[in-house]
Design a protein around this motif. Structure first.
Motif, PDB file in Angstrom:
ATOM      1  N   ALA A  46       0.834  -1.203   0.000  1.00  0.00           N
ATOM      2  CA  ALA A  46       0.000   0.000   0.000  1.00  0.00           C
ATOM      3  C   ALA A  46       0.866   1.248   0.000  1.00  0.00           C
ATOM      4  N   ILE A  47       0.283   2.331  -0.502  1.00  0.00           N
ATOM      5  CA  ILE A  47       0.923   3.646  -0.503  1.00  0.00           C
ATOM      6  C   ILE A  47       0.047   4.606   0.288  1.00  0.00           C
ATOM      7  N   GLY A  48       0.599   5.221   1.316  1.00  0.00           N
ATOM      8  CA  GLY A  48      -0.158   6.230   2.037  1.00  0.00           C
ATOM      9  C   GLY A  48      -0.228   7.508   1.214  1.00  0.00           C
ATOM     10  N   LEU A  49      -1.426   7.939   0.906  1.00  0.00           N
ATOM     11  CA  LEU A  49      -1.619   9.171   0.146  1.00  0.00           C
ATOM     12  C   LEU A  49      -2.065  10.332   1.028  1.00  0.00           C
ATOM     13  N   ASP A  50      -2.111  10.069   2.344  1.00  0.00           N
ATOM     14  CA  ASP A  50      -2.611  11.058   3.297  1.00  0.00           C
ATOM     15  C   ASP A  50      -1.520  11.578   4.223  1.00  0.00           C
ATOM     16  N   GLY A  51      -0.252  11.401   3.815  1.00  0.00           N
ATOM     17  CA  GLY A  51       0.854  11.860   4.643  1.00  0.00           C
ATOM     18  C   GLY A  51       1.344  10.828   5.639  1.00  0.00           C
TER      19      GLY A  51
ATOM     20  N   THR B 157       2.846  11.340  -2.951  1.00  0.00           N
ATOM     21  CA  THR B 157       1.968  12.481  -3.204  1.00  0.00           C
ATOM     22  C   THR B 157       2.244  13.053  -4.594  1.00  0.00           C
ATOM     23  N   TRP B 158       1.202  13.627  -5.188  1.00  0.00           N
ATOM     24  CA  TRP B 158       1.367  14.365  -6.430  1.00  0.00           C
ATOM     25  C   TRP B 158       1.940  15.734  -6.102  1.00  0.00           C
ATOM     26  N   THR B 159       3.049  16.087  -6.741  1.00  0.00           N
ATOM     27  CA  THR B 159       3.645  17.403  -6.541  1.00  0.00           C
ATOM     28  C   THR B 159       3.414  18.310  -7.743  1.00  0.00           C
ATOM     29  N   GLY B 160       2.749  17.796  -8.763  1.00  0.00           N
ATOM     30  CA  GLY B 160       2.410  18.553  -9.958  1.00  0.00           C
ATOM     31  C   GLY B 160       1.484  17.709 -10.815  1.00  0.00           C
TER      32      GLY B 160
ATOM     33  N   THR C 119       3.813  14.899 -12.010  1.00  0.00           N
ATOM     34  CA  THR C 119       4.918  14.458 -11.149  1.00  0.00           C
ATOM     35  C   THR C 119       4.388  13.850  -9.854  1.00  0.00           C
ATOM     36  N   PHE C 120       4.832  12.632  -9.588  1.00  0.00           N
ATOM     37  CA  PHE C 120       4.441  11.928  -8.365  1.00  0.00           C
ATOM     38  C   PHE C 120       5.712  11.509  -7.638  1.00  0.00           C
ATOM     39  N   VAL C 121       5.767  11.771  -6.333  1.00  0.00           N
ATOM     40  CA  VAL C 121       6.929  11.406  -5.518  1.00  0.00           C
ATOM     41  C   VAL C 121       6.553  10.248  -4.601  1.00  0.00           C
ATOM     42  N   LEU C 122       7.355   9.190  -4.663  1.00  0.00           N
ATOM     43  CA  LEU C 122       7.123   7.975  -3.893  1.00  0.00           C
ATOM     44  C   LEU C 122       8.267   7.829  -2.897  1.00  0.00           C
TER      45      LEU C 122
ATOM     46  N   SER D 109      13.834   7.481  -2.435  1.00  0.00           N
ATOM     47  CA  SER D 109      12.779   8.283  -3.035  1.00  0.00           C
ATOM     48  C   SER D 109      12.784   8.071  -4.538  1.00  0.00           C
ATOM     49  N   TYR D 110      11.584   8.100  -5.109  1.00  0.00           N
ATOM     50  CA  TYR D 110      11.408   7.941  -6.548  1.00  0.00           C
ATOM     51  C   TYR D 110      10.551   9.105  -7.037  1.00  0.00           C
ATOM     52  N   LEU D 111      11.129   9.961  -7.855  1.00  0.00           N
ATOM     53  CA  LEU D 111      10.378  11.051  -8.457  1.00  0.00           C
ATOM     54  C   LEU D 111       9.979  10.586  -9.858  1.00  0.00           C
TER      55      LEU D 111
END
Length: 506
Positions: free
Chosen positions: A431-436, A453-456, A459-462, A474-476
């Motif tokens: 799972a990926i937390g999308l709520d911080g 989170t989506w930063t644009g 662009t999504f940062v994992l 980190s994966y941008l």
């Protein structure tokens, strides 16, 4: 030891030693006291908590006069979890050598190691190599040619990891200088020590530790890597809970005596505290070394130290032990100053309700995750969700990636190159937390905590946190369109690479 990129670039791909976050953990028997009752200032401890948060700590523990006065776990790491102690393992191997000496299993520290490895044919066996003793291994002064700088790529340690027989690899190394001439950081020394402890004890170093060290100290929850011959890794590879790390520090604080029973020889701890072996680190603060422990004479402290500040710190004049685990480097000196500032008196201080409340608030603020609003996926995000992206061969071994970023809780699937030809690809999912908030995966995914989170719009940062290993990546991901992605990878070891993938389907 600084782990090499080819080993850790995608640590989530490697099953970690069993440290399940969803099973009951054994209790530990450390007493807990209010800081002022042990002469420690609560307000100063609150500042240490903030220092830990800014320094990427996973945990921080301070004990004084035999009681815990501060304990914090920075999410997603939490109480009851083991942590990789990395090269602090060397301090434990040194401890086992001391116990074996005290028990008469290890004849003497000045014994040449070639006598203890008499059944092996050793290459480049010149007079200098014949002169290496057990003490030289303990003090990192063997003179063996080895490239493992404390900052930089541990080239020779990587070669050892790749070899079929680690002991033979170390024994066959040429000599760079005469034994005792200078300090050279060398995990191979510790690997030979582990093998020697196992030989004289008639079992692995782990097996001996469980009987002679961990059982007396009440340490029951651990994991320990081993080499291809089943020898416990000596330079790194041990996993312990922070409270159990503190017990080892307390054994040293009490001069090697635990519960009235002497475990280490008389003079063993003094030989560490009084070491004159210069670690040649430069700077204004001298560092010494002995028996697997770092020594800071200026601060009256010594410590078992692992990469990214896995520390067991002993401060005899303050009757204190501190433990840190984490994911980043920080100043040893700043930690020592913070600890000294907190130890205000050898006797109890007046009760300080305001200070204790401040400390409790700082612990809660620094160690709790903060939920953030879930940003809706942009149009492109919906187009790339559940689409497989295929990658050309790359340093990470990633073959394909799928993300689901439309659901209330995101998820990922990663396919990695097989471990050996003929085997299927390895698949990781979670799972990926999308709520911080991080989502912690199951044991099969190595206790990997993930959020993103989506930063644009494109662009999504994992973010991946390896909870037990103490690492992070980190994966941008930058999507050119629904069928193309560029992935910029970076991890806590400072390694970077770029992957480019093509999406399947229309």
């Amino acid at each position: 030891m600084r782990a090499a990129g080819w080993l850790v670039a995608l640590s989530l791909a490697l099953p970690q030693p069993a440290a399940a976050v969803d099973r009951p953990w054994p209790t530990v028997d450390w007493p807990v006291s209010a800081p002022e009752a042990e002469g420690v200032d609560s307000t100063a401890l609150a500042s240490l908590i903030d220092f830990g948060a800014a320094s990427e700590m996973d945990s921080l523990l301070v004990a004084r006069h035999g009681s815990i006065v501060l304990e914090a776990h920075y999410a997603p790491f939490r109480a009851g979890m083991r942590h990789a102690v990395h090269s602090a393992t060397k301090g434990v191997i040194g401890t086992l050598a001391g116990i074996a000496l005290h028990q008469g299993l290890l004849p003497r520290l000045d014994q040449p190691i070639v006598e203890l490895f008499g059944d092996r044919r050793i290459a480049s066996l010149d007079e200098r190599k014949k002169a290496i003793t057990v003490q030289h291994l303990l003090d990192m002064t063997s003179g063996i040619d080895w490239q493992e700088p404390l900052s930089g790529a541990p080239r020779t340690a990587i070669e050892m990891e790749r070899s079929a027989d680690w002991q033979q690899f170390v024994l066959d190394r040429p000599m760079a200088r005469a034994p005792g001439e200078a300090f050279d950081y060398n995990s191979g020394n510790s690997q030979l020590l582990s093998a020697l402890v196992g030989r004289v004890a008639g079992r692995s170093a782990r097996g001996y530790a469980e009987e002679a060290l961990f059982k007396p100290l009440g340490i029951r929850d651990l994991a320990w890597r081993q080499d291809p011959q089943g020898v416990s890794t000596g330079g790194y590879g041990l996993y312990l809970q922070p409270r159990d790390m503190a017990k080892i520090g307390h054994l040293y604080l009490r001069d090697g005596v635990w519960d009235g029973r002497r475990l280490l020889p008389r003079g063993w701890v003094d030989s560490i505290r009084g070491s004159l072996i210069d670690m040649r680190l430069g700077g204004v603060t001298p560092f010494r070394y002995a028996n697997g422990w770092w020594v800071l004479p200026e601060y009256g402290a010594y410590m078992a130290a692992g990469y990214h500040r896995q520390l067991i710190v002993v401060m005899p004049a303050l009757d204190a032990v501190a433990v840190t685990t984490g994911r980043g480097n920080f100043s040893f000196v700043e930690l020592m100053k913070g600890l000294r500032a907190a130890m205000r008196s050898d006797s109890p201080l007046p009760a300080n309700p305001k200070g204790e409340a401040l400390l409790a608030r700082h612990v809660e603020e620094a160690t709790a995750e903060r939920r953030s609003p879930v940003r809706p996926a942009p149009d492109l995000g919906r187009a790339v969700s559940r689409r497989w992206f295929r990658f050309e061969p790359n340093a990470l071994g990633v073959q394909s990636l799928q993300l689901d970023l439309e659901a209330a809780e995101g998820s990922y699937q990663i396919e990695l190159e097989p471990l050996r030809p003929g085997l299927p690809p390895r698949r990781l999912r979670g799972a990926i937390g999308l709520d911080g908030l991080f989502r912690v995966g199951e044991a099969s995914s190595g206790y990997t905590a993930v959020k993103g989170t989506w930063t644009g719009d494109d662009t999504f940062v994992l973010l991946f946190r390896f909870v037990v290993e103490g690492g992070s990546s980190s994966y941008l991901l930058r999507f050119g369109d629904p069928r193309s992605v560029e992935v910029q990878f970076e991890n806590a070891w400072g390694e970077r690479t770029v992957l480019r993938g093509v999406g399947e389907g229309p």
